[in-house]
Enzyme design. Structure first.
Site, PDB file in Angstrom:
ATOM      1  N   TYR A   1     -37.250   6.451 -28.475  1.00 50.88           N
ATOM      2  CA  TYR A   1     -37.012   5.589 -29.635  1.00 50.88           C
ATOM      3  C   TYR A   1     -38.147   5.728 -30.642  1.00 50.88           C
ATOM      4  O   TYR A   1     -37.905   5.913 -31.847  1.00 50.88           O
ATOM      5  CB  TYR A   1     -36.864   4.142 -29.176  1.00 50.88           C
ATOM      6  CG  TYR A   1     -36.609   3.161 -30.307  1.00 50.88           C
ATOM      7  CD1 TYR A   1     -35.409   3.178 -31.016  1.00 50.88           C
ATOM      8  CD2 TYR A   1     -37.572   2.214 -30.672  1.00 50.88           C
ATOM      9  CE1 TYR A   1     -35.167   2.291 -32.049  1.00 50.88           C
ATOM     10  CE2 TYR A   1     -37.338   1.317 -31.701  1.00 50.88           C
ATOM     11  CZ  TYR A   1     -36.137   1.361 -32.385  1.00 50.88           C
ATOM     12  OH  TYR A   1     -35.909   0.473 -33.416  1.00 50.88           O
TER      13      TYR A   1
ATOM     14  N   GLY B   1     -28.590  -5.590 -41.010  1.00 51.58           N
ATOM     15  CA  GLY B   1     -27.848  -4.842 -42.015  1.00 51.58           C
ATOM     16  C   GLY B   1     -26.856  -5.701 -42.771  1.00 51.58           C
ATOM     17  O   GLY B   1     -26.677  -5.546 -43.995  1.00 51.58           O
TER      18      GLY B   1
END
Length: 314
Positions: free
Chosen positions: A176, A28
């Site tokens: 997940y 990110g």
């Protein structure tokens, strides 16, 4: 083994207001830094202000002229998501690019968000769903591109429709995959709804392949006191240039998804063997994401769970 450098050239993003979640470190941070270096004005929403300030310092080392706004956001709290949405809506400035990158992976035991959702489903998917719902007027005003960062894990497992919060038989990896499949279905249904309702928003999916990010690092707050064995193997293979990507190359699919002219409803990922590393490119949408019925179903379930039905255009 030597590694051939991999990169892409971004267009001039001057005048683009971009929001990137999960940008205080790892992939990110690379995404946010590259967007800022290309001229975008960045909104950096973080849980940890100190990490956010450090991230901004790193960004400005690479892009001294970067314009970055630090905001508070905890995707595991719907109240925090709503607060950010209300703050940005009150300012009224269009958002042109939203990269939904933040995520958590495989807590060893089942944990829940502030609202009682299984942590991965609540953070990776529901938090981002609610964020898009709250920001939809600003995204529409900006004819925005929304990028949803999924995972190679979305190519395995299934949505747990009967127990979406994993209250029975919790399995970290299956949960997940469930969260990332749900998130991918949402991203594709956002494209459909935008076309049908004239929102002017385009939506693309990306995945980073496999790289030595912090997803599997020691995370005491998740009950993981040391990095996983898998991360040690990933770090070794990545360092030797074998199959896997680096943190920098893992950011490229999302950057391509964010800036490619014709990206709507497409999936971007590394183009190497197994899509684990290599140059970013489009690839076939995973089979688990191709059902329009499942996409509508996950949207409706998410709107109900997050209390954002009106915001989400339903």
């Amino acid at each position: 083994m030597s590694r051939t450098p991999i990169d892409i050239t971004l267009p001039d993003l001057t005048g683009t207001r971009a929001l990137v979640t999960g940008a205080s470190d790892g992939v990110g941070l690379v995404i946010a830094t590259r967007l800022a270096a290309a001229g975008a004005d960045l909104i950096l929403p973080v849980r940890n202000r100190a990490k956010g300030e450090a991230a901004i310092a790193t960004m400005r080392d690479a892009a001294p002229a970067a314009t970055v706004e630090l905001r508070d956001l905890d995707l595991s709290s719907l109240t925090s998501v709503a607060d950010l949405g209300e703050s940005l809506l009150a300012e009224g400035r269009p958002i042109h690019l939203l990269v939904n990158n933040a995520g958590v992976m495989t807590p060893p035991t089942r944990q829940t968000t502030a609202d009682g959702f299984e942590l991965q489903f609540g953070t990776n998917h529901l938090g981002h769903f609610a964020l898009v719902a709250h920001l939809l007027p600003l995204l529409r005003a900006g004819n925005a591109r929304v990028v949803s960062q999924i995972s190679v894990a979305a190519n395995q497992g299934a949505v747990n429709w009967t127990d979406p919060n994993w209250e029975r038989d919790y399995d970290g990896m299956r949960a997940y995959s469930h969260s990332k499949i749900a998130f991918g279905l949402f991203g594709l249904d956002l494209s459909r709804r935008s076309r049908e309702n004239g929102w002017g928003v385009t939506s693309a999916l990306s995945h980073p392949g496999v790289a030595p990010t912090n997803l599997l690092a020691a995370r005491p707050e998740l009950g993981r006191t040391r990095e996983t064995a898998g991360r040690r193997i990933i770090r070794m293979l990545s360092g030797r240039g074998i199959l896997l990507g680096t943190v920098a190359s893992a950011a490229l699919p999302a950057l391509l998804a964010a800036t490619a002219p014709d990206a709507d409803s497409k999936l971007f990922g590394p183009s190497g063997p197994g899509h684990l590393g290599g140059r970013p490119a489009t690839q076939r949408v995973y089979s688990r994401l191709r059902s329009p019925e499942h996409a509508r179903r996950i949207w409706e379930l998410s709107a109900e769970l997050t209390g954002t039905s009106a915001n989400a255009g339903i």
